[in-house]
Design an enzyme around this catalytic site. Structure first.
Site, PDB file in Angstrom:
ATOM      1  N   ASN A 156       6.283  66.462  95.165  1.00  0.00           N
ATOM      2  CA  ASN A 156       6.765  65.193  95.783  1.00  0.00           C
ATOM      3  C   ASN A 156       8.361  65.667  96.050  1.00  0.00           C
ATOM      4  OD1 ASN A 156       4.552  63.445  95.740  1.00  0.00           O
ATOM      5  ND2 ASN A 156       5.001  63.201  93.554  1.00  0.00           N
ATOM      6  N   CYS A 159      -2.863  66.229  97.428  1.00  0.00           N
ATOM      7  CA  CYS A 159      -2.260  65.582  98.643  1.00  0.00           C
ATOM      8  C   CYS A 159      -3.067  66.057  99.603  1.00  0.00           C
ATOM      9  CB  CYS A 159      -0.949  65.887  98.843  1.00  0.00           C
ATOM     10  SG  CYS A 159      -0.490  65.390 100.520  1.00  0.00           S
ATOM     11  N   ASN A 197      -3.483  65.211 102.908  1.00  0.00           N
ATOM     12  CA  ASN A 197      -3.162  65.645 104.283  1.00  0.00           C
ATOM     13  C   ASN A 197      -2.433  67.064 104.279  1.00  0.00           C
ATOM     14  OD1 ASN A 197      -3.373  63.278 105.797  1.00  0.00           O
ATOM     15  ND2 ASN A 197      -1.618  62.236 105.037  1.00  0.00           N
ATOM     16  N   ASN A 209      -5.367  61.306  92.213  1.00  0.00           N
ATOM     17  CA  ASN A 209      -4.058  60.757  91.837  1.00  0.00           C
ATOM     18  C   ASN A 209      -4.222  59.059  92.086  1.00  0.00           C
ATOM     19  OD1 ASN A 209      -4.323  61.250  94.675  1.00  0.00           O
ATOM     20  ND2 ASN A 209      -2.319  61.428  95.061  1.00  0.00           N
ATOM     21  N   ASN A 268       0.473  55.124  93.580  1.00  0.00           N
ATOM     22  CA  ASN A 268       0.487  55.025  94.939  1.00  0.00           C
ATOM     23  C   ASN A 268       0.183  53.593  95.317  1.00  0.00           C
ATOM     24  OD1 ASN A 268       0.958  57.891  95.669  1.00  0.00           O
ATOM     25  ND2 ASN A 268      -0.654  57.908  94.519  1.00  0.00           N
ATOM     26  N   ARG A 271       4.181  57.396  95.502  1.00  0.00           N
ATOM     27  CA  ARG A 271       4.701  57.830  94.343  1.00  0.00           C
ATOM     28  C   ARG A 271       5.327  59.040  94.557  1.00  0.00           C
ATOM     29  NH1 ARG A 271       0.804  60.059  89.312  1.00  0.00           N
ATOM     30  NH2 ARG A 271       0.263  61.568  91.187  1.00  0.00           N
ATOM     31  N   CYS A 280      -0.538  59.099 104.192  1.00  0.00           N
ATOM     32  CA  CYS A 280      -0.859  59.729 102.687  1.00  0.00           C
ATOM     33  C   CYS A 280      -2.402  59.810 102.880  1.00  0.00           C
ATOM     34  CB  CYS A 280      -0.439  58.771 101.784  1.00  0.00           C
ATOM     35  SG  CYS A 280      -1.053  59.296 100.107  1.00  0.00           S
ATOM     36  N   GLY A 281      -2.821  61.214 102.887  1.00  0.00           N
ATOM     37  CA  GLY A 281      -4.276  61.603 102.831  1.00  0.00           C
ATOM     38  C   GLY A 281      -5.068  61.023 101.795  1.00  0.00           C
TER      39      GLY A 281
END
Length: 314
Positions: A67, A76, A78, A164, A198, A217, A225-226
């Site tokens: 991040n 992640c 995306n 996540n 998230n 997050r 956010c994928g």
């Protein structure tokens, strides 16, 4: 040190991406690189840093995602599409198993979402409903369309790990101030949620369409956010809002993806992996700062192709 990278995005979720397979950097160094390159006040900026890593006995290659605050995320989605594209190019393949921080995902080159849009299909899961494992204390271990007592909100949330952690609330319309308030409460890492989470507010816009807005997050409000879109699609099926095994268009401020969730918790996303430009920068690890940016190539055709997708959204 000078590091080369590709500036890329998946559905507007933008990142510098580094081929780290030959780089021997420790955790602190990668954290510093992420803070340097993803700093919106710096010369590059992004929602985080993507790193293409070596594979293992099961995976052709791996991905790490940091991040913008330097913390490492479990995944992640995306960003995974962008790393998949880089891995495909590096190895001369068009499908692979990818090693993530705590899990694996399947990726393959897919038919373009629109002309000129490099598209990847990714399948991740299974989603977990064990919120106690996050850990999320002072709340039920399984939260499906229910209040979360420690949150500063009376909305009903569904807690999904993808892998996540995500808290998903379906709303009539997104109130960003409220979303920021709830997201900030989680971002503070209180005793009841030490690893944060998230938070997404989701509008159902049609029988087969969702709009997702996420406080991510380690990032804050993000255009996309994928894993949040995947978690929201699964939560929509879990709560009976959209049937499982149905194609869903998931919109966000950065564009869209096509999604499909199963009752078993597997979610497939079809989305873009767009190269914007390639370059390099000097990284000062001690100061976690970047400078002396050199841009070598702009991918104007890819940028224009994705702009056409966004412009076509009502």
């Amino acid at each position: 040190m000078r590091l080369r990278f590709i500036k890329c995005h998946g559905s507007g979720n933008d990142f510098p991406l580094i081929d780290g397979r030959a780089l021997a950097l420790d955790e602190a160094a990668w954290s510093a690189v992420a803070r340097a390159l993803a700093d919106r006040a710096g010369p590059v900026g992004g929602d985080g840093l993507l790193v293409l890593t070596a594979g293992d006995a099961r995976a052709a290659f791996g991905m790490r995602m940091f991040n913008s605050d330097g913390s490492e995320a479990e995944t992640c989605l995306n960003g995974l599409r962008c790393v998949a594209r880089a891995g495909f190019a590096a190895l001369g393949i068009d499908r692979a198993t990818v090693r993530l921080k705590t899990s694996y995902a399947e990726v393959e080159r897919a038919a373009p979402l629109a002309p000129g849009v490099y598209t990847v299909a990714e399948t991740a899961g299974p989603a977990s409903l064990d919120a106690a494992a996050w850990p999320l204390h002072d709340a039920p271990a399984r939260i499906v369309d229910a209040a979360v007592p420690p949150l500063p909100s009376t909305r009903r949330f569904t807690a999904v790990a993808m892998p996540n952690p995500h808290l998903v609330a379906f709303v009539d319309s997104v109130d960003e101030a409220e979303l920021v308030a709830v997201g900030s409460a989680c971002e503070a890492a209180p005793a009841w949620l030490p690893r944060r989470a998230n938070v997404s507010f989701v509008e159902r816009r049609a029988a087969d369409a969702l709009y997702v807005r996420t406080f991510e997050r380690g990032v804050g409000l993000t255009d996309s956010c994928g894993s949040a879109m995947a978690a929201s699609t699964y939560a929509a099926g879990l709560t009976g809002r959209i049937a499982f095994d149905r194609d869903v268009t998931v919109y966000n401020r950065g564009g869209l993806v096509r999604a499909r969730a199963t009752a078993a918790g597997m979610v497939t996303l079809h989305g873009n992996a767009t190269w914007e430009w390639e370059g390099s920068a000097e990284i000062d690890l001690a100061r976690a700062s970047a400078g002396a940016l050199e841009v070598e190539r702009h991918a104007d055709d890819e940028i224009a192709a994705w702009a056409g997708v966004v412009a076509a959204i009502d």
